[in-house]
Design a protein around this motif. Structure first.
Motif, mmCIF file in Angstrom:
data_model
loop_
_atom_site.group_PDB
_atom_site.id
_atom_site.type_symbol
_atom_site.label_atom_id
_atom_site.label_comp_id
_atom_site.label_asym_id
_atom_site.label_seq_id
_atom_site.Cartn_x
_atom_site.Cartn_y
_atom_site.Cartn_z
ATOM 1 N N ARG A 151 0.834 -1.212 0.000
ATOM 2 C CA ARG A 151 0.000 0.000 0.000
ATOM 3 C C ARG A 151 0.860 1.250 0.000
ATOM 4 O O ARG A 151 0.594 2.216 -0.723
ATOM 5 N N PHE A 152 1.906 1.237 0.841
ATOM 6 C CA PHE A 152 2.811 2.377 0.931
ATOM 7 C C PHE A 152 3.521 2.605 -0.395
ATOM 8 O O PHE A 152 3.573 3.733 -0.902
ATOM 9 N N HIS A 153 4.037 1.537 -0.964
ATOM 10 C CA HIS A 153 4.749 1.636 -2.248
ATOM 11 C C HIS A 153 3.824 2.165 -3.341
ATOM 12 O O HIS A 153 4.196 3.075 -4.093
ATOM 13 N N ALA A 154 2.622 1.616 -3.427
ATOM 14 C CA ALA A 154 1.676 2.042 -4.462
ATOM 15 C C ALA A 154 1.323 3.516 -4.318
ATOM 16 O O ALA A 154 1.273 4.257 -5.310
ATOM 17 N N THR A 155 1.102 3.957 -3.093
ATOM 18 C CA THR A 155 0.741 5.363 -2.871
ATOM 19 C C THR A 155 1.913 6.281 -3.195
ATOM 20 O O THR A 155 1.726 7.346 -3.798
ATOM 21 N N CYS A 156 3.122 5.868 -2.833
ATOM 22 C CA CYS A 156 4.306 6.658 -3.180
ATOM 23 C C CYS A 156 4.449 6.790 -4.687
ATOM 24 O O CYS A 156 4.718 7.875 -5.201
ATOM 25 N N MET A 169 2.083 6.608 -6.936
ATOM 26 C CA MET A 169 1.022 7.490 -7.437
ATOM 27 C C MET A 169 1.330 8.954 -7.169
ATOM 28 O O MET A 169 0.943 9.822 -7.948
ATOM 29 N N LYS A 170 2.039 9.230 -6.074
ATOM 30 C CA LYS A 170 2.391 10.607 -5.730
ATOM 31 C C LYS A 170 3.724 11.027 -6.332
ATOM 32 O O LYS A 170 4.161 12.165 -6.160
ATOM 33 N N GLY A 171 4.413 10.100 -7.018
ATOM 34 C CA GLY A 171 5.682 10.420 -7.657
ATOM 35 C C GLY A 171 6.824 10.617 -6.674
ATOM 36 O O GLY A 171 7.740 11.392 -6.933
ATOM 37 N N LYS A 172 6.776 9.913 -5.543
ATOM 38 C CA LYS A 172 7.812 10.042 -4.529
ATOM 39 C C LYS A 172 8.441 8.685 -4.247
ATOM 40 O O LYS A 172 7.791 7.652 -4.391
ATOM 41 N N LYS A 173 9.690 8.715 -3.813
ATOM 42 C CA LYS A 173 10.344 7.496 -3.377
ATOM 43 C C LYS A 173 9.926 7.207 -1.940
ATOM 44 O O LYS A 173 9.688 8.130 -1.157
ATOM 45 N N MET A 174 9.854 5.927 -1.606
ATOM 46 C CA MET A 174 9.455 5.557 -0.250
ATOM 47 C C MET A 174 10.388 6.172 0.780
ATOM 48 O O MET A 174 9.933 6.679 1.812
ATOM 49 N N SER A 175 11.687 6.160 0.523
ATOM 50 C CA SER A 175 12.641 6.713 1.485
ATOM 51 C C SER A 175 12.413 8.211 1.686
ATOM 52 O O SER A 175 12.542 8.722 2.805
ATOM 53 N N GLN A 176 12.047 8.908 0.617
ATOM 54 C CA GLN A 176 11.767 10.344 0.706
ATOM 55 C C GLN A 176 10.586 10.596 1.644
ATOM 56 O O GLN A 176 10.624 11.489 2.486
#
Length: 50
Positions: free
Chosen positions: A12-17, A19-26
């Protein structure tokens, strides 16, 4: 840093990141910074107010 989260939460976290154009670490860094801003103690020992 290593953390343990459920596979579902990570997906879920990865998919939302994505969609928002962000890296998970960011996003994790942003969340940690926000949390610290609201929880860090000042030099007088009091928590900072928002």
């Amino acid at each position: 840093m290593h953390i343990n989260i459920t596979v579902n939460l990570k997906k879920r976290f990865h998919a939302t990141c994505v969609m928002k154009g962000k890296k998970m670490s960011q996003v994790v860094i942003e969340l940690i910074e926000q949390w610290l801003e609201s929880k860090e103690f000042s030099l007088t020992g009091e928590t900072k107010s928002i």
